[in-house]
Design a protein around this motif. Structure first.
Motif, PDB file in Angstrom:
ATOM      1  N   GLU A  94       0.821  -1.218   0.000  1.00 46.37           N
ATOM      2  CA  GLU A  94       0.000   0.000   0.000  1.00 46.37           C
ATOM      3  C   GLU A  94       0.851   1.262   0.000  1.00 46.37           C
ATOM      4  N   ASP A  95       1.735   1.382   0.969  1.00 48.01           N
ATOM      5  CA  ASP A  95       2.550   2.598   1.060  1.00 48.01           C
ATOM      6  C   ASP A  95       3.982   2.282   1.479  1.00 48.01           C
ATOM      7  N   LYS A  96       4.385   1.038   1.253  1.00 46.04           N
ATOM      8  CA  LYS A  96       5.748   0.653   1.616  1.00 46.04           C
ATOM      9  C   LYS A  96       6.173  -0.576   0.821  1.00 46.04           C
ATOM     10  N   VAL A  97       7.466  -0.871   0.910  1.00 48.61           N
ATOM     11  CA  VAL A  97       7.995  -2.092   0.300  1.00 48.61           C
ATOM     12  C   VAL A  97       7.411  -3.253   1.098  1.00 48.61           C
ATOM     13  N   VAL A  98       7.052  -4.342   0.420  1.00 49.32           N
ATOM     14  CA  VAL A  98       6.441  -5.497   1.068  1.00 49.32           C
ATOM     15  C   VAL A  98       7.345  -5.994   2.204  1.00 49.32           C
ATOM     16  N   LYS A  99       6.725  -6.217   3.353  1.00 50.68           N
ATOM     17  CA  LYS A  99       7.438  -6.685   4.541  1.00 50.68           C
ATOM     18  C   LYS A  99       8.135  -8.016   4.246  1.00 50.68           C
ATOM     19  N   GLY A 100       9.390  -8.103   4.668  1.00 54.91           N
ATOM     20  CA  GLY A 100      10.150  -9.331   4.501  1.00 54.91           C
ATOM     21  C   GLY A 100      10.929  -9.425   3.206  1.00 54.91           C
ATOM     22  N   LEU A 101      10.640  -8.531   2.251  1.00 56.80           N
ATOM     23  CA  LEU A 101      11.324  -8.610   0.960  1.00 56.80           C
ATOM     24  C   LEU A 101      12.822  -8.359   1.091  1.00 56.80           C
ATOM     25  N   ALA A 102      13.196  -7.292   1.769  1.00 59.06           N
ATOM     26  CA  ALA A 102      14.615  -6.931   1.874  1.00 59.06           C
ATOM     27  C   ALA A 102      15.416  -8.064   2.516  1.00 59.06           C
ATOM     28  N   GLY A 103      14.894  -8.664   3.579  1.00 60.61           N
ATOM     29  CA  GLY A 103      15.586  -9.762   4.244  1.00 60.61           C
ATOM     30  C   GLY A 103      15.708 -10.975   3.347  1.00 60.61           C
ATOM     31  N   THR A 104      14.654 -11.260   2.597  1.00 59.32           N
ATOM     32  CA  THR A 104      14.675 -12.393   1.667  1.00 59.32           C
ATOM     33  C   THR A 104      15.705 -12.163   0.568  1.00 59.32           C
ATOM     34  N   LEU A 105      15.741 -10.949   0.027  1.00 57.81           N
ATOM     35  CA  LEU A 105      16.717 -10.630  -1.023  1.00 57.81           C
ATOM     36  C   LEU A 105      18.143 -10.767  -0.489  1.00 57.81           C
ATOM     37  N   THR A 106      18.363 -10.339   0.747  1.00 54.35           N
ATOM     38  CA  THR A 106      19.686 -10.461   1.360  1.00 54.35           C
ATOM     39  C   THR A 106      20.089 -11.928   1.487  1.00 54.35           C
ATOM     40  N   LEU A 107      19.161 -12.769   1.958  1.00 52.52           N
ATOM     41  CA  LEU A 107      19.450 -14.202   2.086  1.00 52.52           C
ATOM     42  C   LEU A 107      19.798 -14.812   0.735  1.00 52.52           C
ATOM     43  N   LEU A 108      19.002 -14.493  -0.285  1.00 51.84           N
ATOM     44  CA  LEU A 108      19.247 -15.045  -1.618  1.00 51.84           C
ATOM     45  C   LEU A 108      20.583 -14.558  -2.179  1.00 51.84           C
ATOM     46  N   ARG A 109      20.872 -13.277  -1.962  1.00 52.77           N
ATOM     47  CA  ARG A 109      22.136 -12.707  -2.447  1.00 52.77           C
ATOM     48  C   ARG A 109      23.307 -13.408  -1.751  1.00 52.77           C
ATOM     49  N   ARG A 144       3.413 -13.944   4.836  1.00 51.33           N
ATOM     50  CA  ARG A 144       3.935 -15.269   5.174  1.00 51.33           C
ATOM     51  C   ARG A 144       5.447 -15.297   4.947  1.00 51.33           C
ATOM     52  N   GLY A 145       6.090 -14.210   5.336  1.00 48.48           N
ATOM     53  CA  GLY A 145       7.515 -14.037   5.085  1.00 48.48           C
ATOM     54  C   GLY A 145       8.416 -14.993   5.843  1.00 48.48           C
ATOM     55  N   THR A 146       7.993 -15.432   7.019  1.00 49.36           N
ATOM     56  CA  THR A 146       8.817 -16.345   7.808  1.00 49.36           C
ATOM     57  C   THR A 146       9.080 -17.628   7.035  1.00 49.36           C
ATOM     58  N   GLU A 147       8.050 -18.182   6.426  1.00 44.79           N
ATOM     59  CA  GLU A 147       8.197 -19.409   5.644  1.00 44.79           C
ATOM     60  C   GLU A 147       9.059 -19.169   4.406  1.00 44.79           C
ATOM     61  N   VAL A 148       8.886 -18.029   3.764  1.00 46.20           N
ATOM     62  CA  VAL A 148       9.693 -17.709   2.583  1.00 46.20           C
ATOM     63  C   VAL A 148      11.162 -17.609   2.960  1.00 46.20           C
ATOM     64  N   LYS A 149      11.452 -16.921   4.068  1.00 44.75           N
ATOM     65  CA  LYS A 149      12.847 -16.775   4.500  1.00 44.75           C
ATOM     66  C   LYS A 149      13.435 -18.132   4.895  1.00 44.75           C
ATOM     67  N   ARG A 150      12.629 -18.972   5.529  1.00 41.71           N
ATOM     68  CA  ARG A 150      13.097 -20.305   5.904  1.00 41.71           C
ATOM     69  C   ARG A 150      13.521 -21.082   4.656  1.00 41.71           C
ATOM     70  N   ARG A 151      12.710 -20.995   3.625  1.00 40.72           N
ATOM     71  CA  ARG A 151      13.029 -21.684   2.367  1.00 40.72           C
ATOM     72  C   ARG A 151      14.255 -21.081   1.692  1.00 40.72           C
ATOM     73  N   ALA A 152      14.388 -19.773   1.763  1.00 34.85           N
ATOM     74  CA  ALA A 152      15.568 -19.118   1.177  1.00 34.85           C
ATOM     75  C   ALA A 152      16.831 -19.555   1.918  1.00 34.85           C
ATOM     76  N   GLN A 153      16.758 -19.663   3.235  1.00 36.47           N
ATOM     77  CA  GLN A 153      17.914 -20.124   4.017  1.00 36.47           C
ATOM     78  C   GLN A 153      18.264 -21.562   3.651  1.00 36.47           C
ATOM     79  N   ALA A 154      17.255 -22.397   3.425  1.00 36.64           N
ATOM     80  CA  ALA A 154      17.491 -23.805   3.096  1.00 36.64           C
ATOM     81  C   ALA A 154      18.215 -23.970   1.765  1.00 36.64           C
ATOM     82  N   LEU A 155      18.092 -22.986   0.881  1.00 32.32           N
ATOM     83  CA  LEU A 155      18.767 -23.059  -0.411  1.00 32.32           C
ATOM     84  C   LEU A 155      20.286 -23.044  -0.269  1.00 32.32           C
ATOM     85  N   ALA A 156      20.762 -22.468   0.828  1.00 35.21           N
ATOM     86  CA  ALA A 156      22.205 -22.330   1.039  1.00 35.21           C
ATOM     87  C   ALA A 156      22.848 -23.650   1.424  1.00 35.21           C
TER      88      ALA A 156
END
Length: 121
Positions: free
Chosen positions: A61-76, A108-120
């Motif tokens: 609505e008026d901000k970057v989607v919550k959890g996106l920045a952390g997910t991008l950092t994990l993937l990077r 549902r960012g917690t689950e997304v971040k968990r999956r991103a961490q598992a990729l490592a």
């Protein structure tokens, strides 16, 4: 900031240019450019004018989607390129369900971040 191929371009349902994002967030375009530079957003060059664009699903609505920045950092940190991150975020995952980008939008960012961490692993 990269140019993407047609396959990944087709995965992303909608795009916004930087001035549109600035308007949605109520900030200057320079602030949006800073978010891209800091890695909190992914911007790619698209179209015949090669305009910088960001997936619309990354903006709430008026901000970057919550959890996106952390997910991008994990993937990077896992060694993903911008193009690979977009492919992962917008590829349907029946076990999620939906795409990781959709899950982030639905708080549902917690689950997304968990999956991103598992990729490592």
């Amino acid at each position: 900031m990269t140019e993407i191929d047609a396959k990944i371009d087709a995965l992303v349902p909608a795009w916004l240019n930087l001035p549109d994002i600035a308007e949605k967030l109520g900030v200057e375009v320079t602030r949006v450019r800073q978010l891209v530079k800091e890695g909190q957003l992914i911007a790619v060059r698209r179209g015949e004018n090669r305009v910088l664009m960001v997936p619309a699903d990354f903006i709430g609505e008026d901000k970057v989607v919550k959890g996106l920045a952390g997910t991008l950092t994990l993937l990077r940190d896992d060694g993903f390129s911008d193009e690979e991150m977009l492919e992962w975020l917008f590829t349907e995952d029946p076990t999620l369900p939906g795409t990781p980008a959709q899950a982030l939008r639905e708080n549902r960012g917690t689950e997304v971040k968990r999956r991103a961490q598992a990729l490592a692993v």
